[in-house]
Motif scaffolding. Structure first.
Motif, mmCIF file in Angstrom:
data_model
loop_
_atom_site.group_PDB
_atom_site.id
_atom_site.type_symbol
_atom_site.label_atom_id
_atom_site.label_comp_id
_atom_site.label_asym_id
_atom_site.label_seq_id
_atom_site.Cartn_x
_atom_site.Cartn_y
_atom_site.Cartn_z
ATOM 1 N N PRO A 94 -4.068 -3.453 -4.087
ATOM 2 C CA PRO A 94 -4.113 -4.778 -3.439
ATOM 3 C C PRO A 94 -3.530 -4.800 -2.020
ATOM 4 O O PRO A 94 -3.678 -5.807 -1.330
ATOM 5 N N ALA A 138 -7.322 -4.690 2.253
ATOM 6 C CA ALA A 138 -8.467 -5.607 2.220
ATOM 7 C C ALA A 138 -9.743 -4.806 2.343
ATOM 8 O O ALA A 138 -10.802 -5.220 1.873
ATOM 9 N N ASP A 139 -9.653 -3.638 2.978
ATOM 10 C CA ASP A 139 -10.843 -2.828 3.184
ATOM 11 C C ASP A 139 -10.483 -1.350 3.325
ATOM 12 O O ASP A 139 -9.534 -1.012 4.033
ATOM 13 N N SER A 173 -4.497 -6.077 3.483
ATOM 14 C CA SER A 173 -4.801 -7.454 3.082
ATOM 15 C C SER A 173 -3.811 -8.380 3.795
ATOM 16 O O SER A 173 -2.700 -7.958 4.152
ATOM 17 N N ASP A 174 -4.209 -9.617 4.008
ATOM 18 C CA ASP A 174 -3.309 -10.572 4.655
ATOM 19 C C ASP A 174 -2.040 -10.774 3.840
ATOM 20 O O ASP A 174 -0.967 -10.983 4.397
ATOM 21 N N GLU A 175 -2.161 -10.695 2.513
ATOM 22 C CA GLU A 175 -0.960 -10.853 1.665
ATOM 23 C C GLU A 175 0.023 -9.716 1.931
ATOM 24 O O GLU A 175 1.220 -9.944 2.083
ATOM 25 N N ARG A 217 -2.709 -12.270 12.706
ATOM 26 C CA ARG A 217 -2.808 -10.901 12.201
ATOM 27 C C ARG A 217 -2.399 -9.906 13.285
ATOM 28 O O ARG A 217 -1.615 -8.984 13.043
#
Ligand code: ARG
Length: 587
Positions: free
Chosen positions: A69, A72-73, A87-89, A504
Motif C-alpha cells: 500500500p 500508488a503505482d 500513495s498519497d497516504e 505532493r
C-alpha cells in the motif's frame, strides 16, 4: 530512516526473495519526475549477471511490489527500470512525521564520532583575509552538519603564531622602540600586563618588517635570530609575543563573530612546539628520520605514487622547524588532549601536498592513522580576471572591509526593493548586515567546494535565483504566511492529507531532506543543502501561488496546508542554520 533507505529496504527484500543481492534494490529519485517519483535500476545489473531478460526480471520484482500500500503505482520503463510512485497516504504519513520531528526529518549517524575540526588558520599580526574566508565559511557549515548528524565536533582556530613572522615583528618593533623593557636581555620579568602597542600598530609593523627582510639580508638574519631566541624561550620576547597573540586574537575573533563563526579552541602552532623533541625522538627510534644536506627528513613517498611526494622536512640544517613539523606535532597534541576518532582540516586545496606529507608521516610513525585524517579541500574565490580575488588597488582584501562592503551593498538592494525600510536605523542596519553576510556565505557554499568561483557581488545579492537573499526572503515569507493564518481565527494546523499536485510536490521536497543531509555529511559537501533549500523554497512558492492556505474553505485541507507550510518554514530555517546563515526576524 530516510526515504531512499526505506524504499531500498522494501525493494531489497524483493530482490532477496528472488534469490538476488538485496543491494540491487537501491532506490533513487526518478530521472523523469514526469513519469514517477522514484526508480530502481537493479534489475538491469542483475539480469546481465544472470543472463536473464531484464524486463522480465523487473516485472517479477514489480509484481511483488504492487500490493504494497505504500505505492500508488509500480511500472516498468525502458529496458527494465522499475518506476515507483508513493500513495498519497504513505507520503502524507511520512510528511506528518517530518512535521512532528524537531529535526525536520534530518538524518542521524548510527555511529557518531568525536572529531577535531581545524578550519581557522589565521596568522598573527596579519588581518584575516579572503584566503581564510572559505575555511571559515565551509568549516563552520561542516561543523554544524556533522553536529546535526550526532558527531561531537571540537572546532580549533589553529593560529599561525610560531614562524618567522614572529621574529620579524619583534625586530621591527625593536627598531621603533628600542628602549622597551622586552628588549633588555638582562630583564627576566615581570613584564607589563598592558601591551606596548595596539592591533593597528601590529598591522602596520608586519608589512614594514616583511619588506625590510626581503630587501636587506642583514635584517632577515636578525629576524631569524630573534625567531630562534623566541622559540628557545627568551623571556622578554615571549612576553611580547603573548601580547601579539592577544591583540590578534581579539581582532580576528570579532571578524569571525561577524561572520557567525565561532571556535571552541584557540590553540596555535606554538602549542605543538614543546612536543617536537619527544616526537622527533620517537621518529628516530623507529628509523624514520634521515639526514639530507644537514636537514632531517622523513621519506613519505610510496611505490606506485602517481606523482612524486617529497619527504617531510622535520628540521632544517639550522635546527629550525617547518610547517610540516608543527602540523605533525599538533596531531600528537590532539591525540593527547582530546583523543578524537578523526581530525578534519578545512584548508585551501593548494595545501594538498603538505597534508599528504603530514598524514603519511603520522601514519608511518603510528601517531594517528591516515584514514582518519581528512583534508577537506576547496578552490579559490577569484576576481573577474580569474585570479585570486584582490582589491581594486591590487592588495589582498581584508575580511573586515569585505563585511563592510557586503553590508553596504545589501543596504542599497534592500532600499531598491523597498524591504526593511520602516524599522528604524538600527534594525535596518542589522538586517542589511545579515542579508550581506548571507549573500556572501551562500554564494560561497552553493558552489561545489572544490571548484573555483568568481566574486560577483551583484549576482550574490540578487533577490531572485539561487542566492542567500532569496532564501532569507523565502524564510521570512513562510513565517509571515503562518503568522497571518494564525491571526485568522479557526485556522489551526492539522493532519497532513496530501491530495493535490502542488501539495505532493511540496511533500516530496520535504521528504528529500533526510537523504540530502546524509549525502552532505558523507561527502562533506554543504552545497547539496543549498540546492535542497533552493528547491524547497521554489516548490513552496508554486504551492503558495496555486493553493489557498489561510482562506481555504475546506477545514481539513486548510489544516493540512498549514502543517505543510509550517514544516517548510522549519526545514528551511534548520538548513539556513546548518549553513551558518543567520536569518532576520523580518525584512
Ligand atoms: N595558517 C595557515 C595559513 O594561513 C593555515 C593553517 C591551516 N591549518 C593547519 N593545521 N595547517 O596558510
Amino acid at each position: 530512516m530516510t526515504i531512499l533507505a526505506e524504499l531500498s529496504d522494501v525493494l531489497g527484500a524483493r530482490f532477496a526473495a528472488a534469490g538476488l543481492e538485496p543491494a540491487l534494490g537501491a532506490a533513487r529519485w526518478a530521472d523523469r519526475p514526469d513519469l514517477a517519483q522514484f526508480q530502481c535500476n537493479g534489475a538491469l545489473a542483475a539480469a546481465k549477471a544472470a543472463g536473464e531478460n531484464p524486463r522480465a526480471l523487473a516485472e517479477r520484482i514489480a509484481a511483488a511490489l504492487r500490493d504494497n500500500p505504500i505505492f500508488a503505482d509500480v511500472s516498468i520503463a525502458g529496458p527494465g527500470f522499475i518506476n515507483l510512485t508513493l500513495s498519497d497516504e504513505a507520503l502524507s504519513a511520512r510528511v506528518q512525521r517530518i512535521a512532528d520531528d524537531p529535526r525536520c526529518g534530518g538524518w542521524a549517524s548510527a555511529d557518531p564520532e568525536k572529531i577535531v575540526m581545524d578550519y581557522g588558520g589565521p596568522n598573527i599580526a596579519k588581518p584575516l583575509h579572503v584566503g581564510h574566508l572559505r575555511s571559515a565559511i565551509i568549516g563552520e557549515s561542516l561543523k554544524r552538519i556533522l553536529r546535526f548528524a550526532g558527531d561531537t565536533v571540537i572546532g580549533d582556530a589553529h593560529l599561525g603564531d610560531w614562524g618567522l613572522p614572529m621574529g620579524q615583528l619583534i625586530t621591527e618593533l625593536k627598531r621603533e622602540q628600542p628602549s622597551l623593557v622586552y628588549f633588555d636581555p638582562s630583564h627576566e620579568g615581570p613584564f607589563p600586563a598592558e601591551a606596548p602597542i595596539d592591533f593597528a600598530d601590529l598591522e602596520r609593523l608586519y608589512p614594514l618588517a616583511s619588506a625590510a627582510c626581503k630587501a636587506d639580508p642583514e635584517r632577515a638574519a636578525e629576524a631569524r635570530a630573534a625567531t630562534a631566541e623566541l622559540q628557545r624561550g627568551r623571556a622578554g620576547y615571549r612576553a611580547l609575543w603573548r601580547h601579539f597573540i592577544a591583540l590578534s586574537r581579539a581582532a580576528v575573533e570579532r571578524d569571525y563573530a561577524d561572520l557567525g563563526v565561532a571556535f571552541d579552541l584557540w590553540k596555535g602552532e606554538s602549542d605543538a612546539d614543546p612536543l617536537i623533541p619527544a616526537m622527533a625522538e620517537a621518529l628516530r627510534a623507529k628509523g624514520l628520520v634521515e639526514e639530507s644536506d644537514g636537514a632531517q627528513i622523513v621519506r613519505v613517498a610510496r611505490e606506485g605514487d602517481a606523482k612524486e611526494i617529497p619527504p617531510l622536512i622535520l628540521f632544517k640544517s639550522d635546527g629550525s622547524v617547518l610547517y610540516g613539523t608543527t602540523d605533525l606535532a599538533t596531531i600528537v597534541d590532539r591525540v593527547n588532549t582530546d583523543n578524537p576518532d578523526r581530525m578534519i582540516y578545512v584548508v585551501d586545496q593548494r595545501q594538498s601536498l603538505h597534508f599528504e606529507q603530514v598524514f603519511r608521516a603520522s601514519d608511518l610513525a603510528g601517531i594517528f592513522p591516515a584514514d582518519r585524517l581528512e583534508h577537506i579541500r576547496f578552490g579559490t574565490m577569484n576576481g573577474k580576471d580569474g585570479k585570486p580575488f584582490k582589491t581594486r588597488e591590487g592588495g589582498v582584501l581584508k575580511l573586515r572591509d569585505l563585511i563592510d562592503m557586503v553590508t553596504e551593498r545589501a543596504q542599497a538592494r534592500l532600499a531598491e526593493s523597498g524591504l526593511a525600510q520602516d524599522y528604524g536605523e538600527a534594525e535596518t542596519q542589522a538586517v542589511a548586515r545579515k542579508v550581506g553576510v548571507a549573500a556572501l556565505k551562500f554564494a560561497d557554499l552553493s558552489n561545489q567546494r572544490t571548484t573555483d568561483y568568481v566574486f560577483d557581488l551583484d549576482r550574490f545579492m540578487a533577490f531572485e535565483g539561487k542566492t542567500g537573499p532569496y532564501l532569507l526572503y523565502a524564510s521570512v515569507r513562510v513565517r509571515s504566511v503562518l503568522a497571518r493564518a494564525e491571526a485568522m481565527s479557526g485556522a489551526p494546523a492539522g493532519p497532513v492529507a496530501i491530495a493535490e499536485r502542488e501539495e505532493r510536490d511540496l511533500g516530496l521536497a520535504l521528504t528529500a531532506f533526510g537523504d540530502v543531509a546524509r549525502e552532505a555529511y558523507d561527502k562533506r559537501m554543504p552545497h547539496l543543502l543549498c540546492d535542497h533549500a533552493f528547491q524547497l523554497a521554489q516548490t513552496f512558492s508554486k504551492f503558495y501561488a496555486a493553493r489557498r492556505i489561510a482562506d481555504e474553505p475546506d477545514a481539513a485541507a486548510r489544516a493540512s496546508r498549514l502543517s505543510l507550510a509550517r514544516a517548510t518554514g522549519a526545514q528551511l530555517d534548520l538548513i539556513l542554520s546548518l549553513l551558518g546563515i543567520d536569518a532576520p526576524a523580518r525584512m
